[in-house]
Design an enzyme around this catalytic site. Structure first.
Site, PDB file in Angstrom:
ATOM      1  N   HIS A 153      46.352  50.230  -9.839  1.00 19.95           N
ATOM      2  CA  HIS A 153      45.047  50.935  -9.763  1.00 19.95           C
ATOM      3  C   HIS A 153      43.880  49.951  -9.837  1.00 19.95           C
ATOM      4  CE1 HIS A 153      47.420  54.610 -10.840  1.00 19.95           C
ATOM      5  NE2 HIS A 153      48.062  53.748 -11.591  1.00 19.95           N
ATOM      6  N   SER A 274      24.858  32.337   3.857  1.00 14.26           N
ATOM      7  CA  SER A 274      23.882  33.402   4.055  1.00 14.26           C
ATOM      8  C   SER A 274      22.557  32.789   4.485  1.00 14.26           C
ATOM      9  CB  SER A 274      23.684  34.175   2.747  1.00 14.26           C
ATOM     10  OG  SER A 274      22.422  34.822   2.736  1.00 14.26           O
ATOM     11  N   LYS A 280      25.331  31.624  -1.408  1.00 17.31           N
ATOM     12  CA  LYS A 280      26.468  32.365  -0.872  1.00 17.31           C
ATOM     13  C   LYS A 280      27.453  31.500  -0.089  1.00 17.31           C
ATOM     14  CE  LYS A 280      27.139  36.317  -1.002  1.00 17.31           C
ATOM     15  NZ  LYS A 280      26.628  37.570  -0.524  1.00 17.31           N
ATOM     16  N   GLU A 287      37.508  38.844   5.715  1.00 17.51           N
ATOM     17  CA  GLU A 287      36.964  40.179   5.994  1.00 17.51           C
ATOM     18  C   GLU A 287      37.315  40.616   7.418  1.00 17.51           C
ATOM     19  OE1 GLU A 287      33.131  38.425   4.195  1.00 17.51           O
ATOM     20  OE2 GLU A 287      32.708  40.556   4.429  1.00 17.51           O
TER      21      GLU A 287
END
Ligand code: ARG
Length: 456
Positions: A153, A274, A280, A287
């Site tokens: 979970h 970024s 970043k 992704e």
């Protein structure tokens, strides 16, 4: 190629919807191999003269060379790769080219080409998945004893070893390879010689062409041979499941590299920055692997929808089979390459992993097991005792592993020092030596076993 009964050529619109050359030019090599095998068989069976056979073979080699060097004049007016190649062959060798299509239809021709292409794609994908397994196994070996939290979970559950976690993906990928291999075995039958649908009146030898093209046997039924694309659906289904496996690993990488986890670091050249936030370093490759499963599933959905309800035998609908498979294979190729790069190049932050493994009372099960084993409690009662100790730890604002012996005794008076030892995360992983369990000793053995089973 088929103008005899027509009063006019196709309109621009007809050409626009009908032409597949921009897609199926990727079948050029397979088409030439198929044609050469067909011509050789026609010569061997006395249907074609040896001279014409030799002219056709040489002409096809020339066509192959033109395609390879980029000088081949692809034409949309000639619809597809089959007609483009035959038209060029005719320019190169004259009327003998017109004998190549004896005892053959584009229906068995395209089915043969596409099976050849798919068979090679399956073999390539298998090699790429194998490479990814190799990268995972190498990291698993390095991190056989690195401890991180295991989750259920996405809540801290029990400590596991990093190697064990990576070997889970090695198993999944092994089954992905198995599904691709099954599809590859089943598709390896040759449609060539089925003709348009019914076979042919010519005395052809389908076994000869099947063998020449590396197929196990000719397709047994000519209608099935030209009508079936389940071989593509199988590869797309196996490819979808493979893409899903990759997406799950990609998602874990996305979590692991976040500032909140810091379990893993990716090589700089596989991350991006970024434009606004200077700090970043984003895991875009992971992704995108996570996202691209949509394309592969989309391809499966596309072709399943194309095939649904099609009567036997060939219908032009089936020309829509290639774009989805080509796209899906390209996507899988890219995702596998990116994933192997990320896995091979990642560094594991052992300190952060181990620290995280000790958060969330992850050794509470070990405490319950200890109560059952040493104090002889039924496991349900031991679970209750450990649960109370977790509640006590929560009340004190500490992890259950940080409780003192007095705290333990307050709930279970019979507990002694030995209970403290089982609350340690290292003890927790080292003790899980059951078959398939997470213990470092198991992982070391599983690494060797996985190498032999998947890479040998
Ligand atoms: N380009 C066609 C395809 O991919 C080849 C077969 C065409 N056959 C036909 N009878 N029109 O399906």
């Amino acid at each position: 190629m088929w103008g005899g009964r027509f009063a006019s050529g196709p309109s621009a619109l007809m050409e626009e919807i009908n032409a597949s050359i921009d897609i199926d030019r990727r079948l050029a090599d397979e088409d030439i191999r198929g044609s050469k095998a067909h011509a050789e068989m026609l010569v061997a069976t006395g249907i074609l003269s040896a001279e014409d056979g030799a002219a056709i073979a040489q002409g096809l080699d020339r066509v192959a060379a033109e395609i390879a060097e980029g000088s081949f004049p692809f034409s949309r007016a000639l619809e597809d790769i089959h007609m483009n190649i035959e038209a060029r062959l005719s320019e190169l060798i004259g009327p003998a080219a017109g004998r190549l299509h004896t005892a053959r239809s584009r229906n068995d021709q395209v089915a043969t080409d596409f099976r050849l292409w798919t068979r090679a794609a399956v073999a390539r994908l298998d090699g790429q998945v194998r490479d990814l397994q190799g990268a995972l196994i190498d990291q698993a070996e390095r991190h056989a004893a690195t401890i991180l939290p295991g989750f259920t979970h996405l809540q801290a559950a029990q400590p596991v070893t990093f190697g064990h976690h990576l070997l889970a993906y090695v198993e999944m990928l092994g089954r992905d390879r198995g599904r691709l291999a099954d599809a590859g075995r089943r598709l390896n039958e040759c449609p060539l010689g089925a003709g348009a649908l019914a076979g042919t009146t010519w005395p052809i030898d389908r076994h000869m062409t099947a063998a020449a093209l590396g197929f196990d046997r000719p397709c047994a039924n000519s209608l099935d041979a030209v009508s079936s694309r389940d071989f593509v659906l199988e590869v797309l289904a196996a490819g979808t499941i493979l893409a899903l496996t990759l997406s799950r690993l990609a998602e874990e990488i996305v979590l692991w590299v976040s500032a909140q986890f810091r379990f893993v670091d990716l090589p700089h050249d596989l991350t991006t920055g970024s434009s606004m936030m200077p700090q970043k370093r984003n895991p875009d490759a992971a992704e995108l692997v996570r996202a691209k499963v949509g394309r592969v599933l989309g391809a499966l959905t596309t072709l399943a929808t194309v095939m649904k309800g099609l009567p036997l035998a060939y219908s032009k609908d089936m020309q829509e089979d290639k774009e989805p498979l080509f796209g899906a294979v390209d996507t899988l190729d890219l995702c596998l390459t990116a994933m192997t790069g990320m896995i091979a190049g990642m560094t594991v932050n052992e300190t952060a992993c181990r620290a995280a493994a000790g958060i969330g009372h992850t050794t509470a099960t070990d405490l319950a097991d200890h109560c059952a084993r040493v104090l002889g409690m039924p496991f349900r009662q031991a679970h209750e005792v450990a649960g109370k100790l977790v509640a006590r730890a929560e009340g004190l604002g500490v992890d259950v592993s940080q409780l003192a012996l007095d705290d333990l005794k307050a709930v279970a008076p019979d507990l002694d020092e030995s209970a403290l030892a089982v609350l340690d995360v290292t003890h927790a992983v080292e003790a899980r030596t059951s078959f398939g369990g997470t213990a470092p000793a198991n992982v070391a053995a599983q690494v060797a076993e996985a190498r032999a089973r998947f890479l040998g």
